[in-house]
Motif scaffolding. Sequence first.
Motif, PDB file in Angstrom:
ATOM      1  N   ASP A 328       0.829  -1.211   0.000  1.00 20.12           N
ATOM      2  CA  ASP A 328       0.000   0.000   0.000  1.00 20.12           C
ATOM      3  C   ASP A 328       0.861   1.258   0.000  1.00 20.12           C
ATOM      4  OD1 ASP A 328      -2.279  -1.531   0.018  1.00 20.12           O
ATOM      5  OD2 ASP A 328      -2.632  -1.342   2.172  1.00 20.12           O
ATOM      6  N   LYS A 329       1.911   1.274   0.827  1.00 23.69           N
ATOM      7  CA  LYS A 329       2.789   2.441   0.895  1.00 23.69           C
ATOM      8  C   LYS A 329       3.540   2.639  -0.425  1.00 23.69           C
ATOM      9  CE  LYS A 329       5.152   1.418   4.619  1.00 23.69           C
ATOM     10  NZ  LYS A 329       6.161   1.583   5.697  1.00 23.69           N
ATOM     11  N   ALA A 330       3.986   1.535  -1.053  1.00 18.18           N
ATOM     12  CA  ALA A 330       4.705   1.641  -2.319  1.00 18.18           C
ATOM     13  C   ALA A 330       3.811   2.212  -3.401  1.00 18.18           C
ATOM     14  CB  ALA A 330       5.241   0.268  -2.735  1.00 18.18           C
ATOM     15  N   LEU A 331       2.570   1.756  -3.446  1.00 14.68           N
ATOM     16  CA  LEU A 331       1.639   2.278  -4.448  1.00 14.68           C
ATOM     17  C   LEU A 331       1.338   3.751  -4.194  1.00 14.68           C
ATOM     18  CD1 LEU A 331      -0.839  -0.739  -4.779  1.00 14.68           C
ATOM     19  CD2 LEU A 331       0.884  -0.004  -6.446  1.00 14.68           C
ATOM     20  N   ALA A 332       1.206   4.128  -2.951  1.00 11.43           N
ATOM     21  CA  ALA A 332       0.908   5.527  -2.623  1.00 11.43           C
ATOM     22  C   ALA A 332       2.058   6.459  -2.983  1.00 11.43           C
ATOM     23  CB  ALA A 332       0.574   5.641  -1.137  1.00 11.43           C
ATOM     24  N   LYS A 333       3.269   5.919  -3.038  1.00 15.95           N
ATOM     25  CA  LYS A 333       4.437   6.724  -3.414  1.00 15.95           C
ATOM     26  C   LYS A 333       4.714   6.668  -4.918  1.00 15.95           C
ATOM     27  CE  LYS A 333       6.742   5.982   1.049  1.00 15.95           C
ATOM     28  NZ  LYS A 333       7.888   5.318   1.723  1.00 15.95           N
TER      29      LYS A 333
END
Length: 463
Positions: A328-333
Amino acid sequence: MGNEKLTVKYDFVWDVINDAQKAEVMAMGEDYKAFMDASKTERTCTDEIVRRAKEAGYVDINTVTKLEKGDKVYSTNRGKNVVLAVIGEEPVANGVNIVGSHIDSPRLDLKQNPLIENGGMAMFKTHYYGGVRKYQWVALPLALYGVVIMANGEKVEIAIGDDENDPIFYISDLLPHLAADQNKKTLAEGVAGEDLNPICGTLPVGDEKDANRFKMSVLKMLNEKYGIVEEDFTSAELELVPAGKARDVGFDRGSIAAYGHDDRVCAYTSMAALFAVKECKKTAIALMVDKEEVGSNGSTGMHSKYFANLIGTMIELQKGSCSGFDVDKALAKSALLSSDVAAAYDPNHPTVAEANNTSYLGKGVTLIKYTGRGGKGGSNDANAEFIGEVRKCFKDAGVIWQTSELGKVDQGGGGTIAYILANADMDVIDVGVPVLSMHAPFEVVSKADVYMTAKGYEAFYLR
């Protein structure tokens, strides 16, 4: 400050590029036509992308145990999705740059029990896929592609109609002499979905007293050539698409007519752009998905967890472990160019476009802030900050670009995969190639726009 500095002017690519670049444009056009001829369906397009990726040094991600800077990998999903990636200097967990397109196109699918007989002809029953204008699919040479899974699990691949020695399939239409009633109907009503039944045989077998002699003739030929029996259609995916190769348009050969520009032209340009990337700061990804034309649902559509799972695999191959929160964090970045086509201005139908906010053939890659319908319903509506980043990225790289929206307000509308990935909390904007006659059996693009779109995607990968 002079007036020319205060106003915006979108140039024709041909007026800006030099002779060497013009030669590159025409060479890319030839390569693109070859790509399209090999990519008539989402399955054959996946196969062609993988074939080219292997030639370019990409390896199946399932065969690697670690990912490092500069690695080139690919992944496929059920033969209908493909992802290419160049691993960047930064970890995947820090976000990636994605160009996402779709490789399905409007077509006619065979029903699960498709074979019928009527009036001395064997015919297929079809169910149209995506936003087709049904009247455009009659009196047209068609080719049949797909797979049949037989009772024993064997997969049989079908491709009939594009080789010059193949037969074609054909949906008849009314002759004008008898079309008085049809002529009173609207375009949408003139040809019914249940009347899109292509001829697949006209020779009988057996005695004239035998039932279904024309249908049986087709079944016998299918069995002799492929080992297929009628029940095998139940576990088949067979698609009718326009027969024929991609062709140049006009005396000057500046444009290309082909089936499936929407959206394989964006798949091609995102692939070609990634092949030009040798190293990058953030991991660069070309994402090609299925089912966009019918809502992006299913295991091979953008709503599937396939891509998120793949990002998780990449993170795990870099750091040894990965949680759902890491994904989730990777996609948000991450950031995405939703790589889908734009509706080009059509001089034959000018009233549907708003001239100041439409794309034109030959004016380069197109930025589309929002799609949707009416009051932008269902659209992503990219934020100004991200548009500014993309605009600067293109200008710094000498990319010729333009802007567009999908016709006049309240004229109609449509959508892309943009909103799905934006829902993952990433910055997204639609960026693609202008197309004439979108969703028609044959569409038209400018070679100059294909070239500039690839240049734009390359600049985005490298940002």
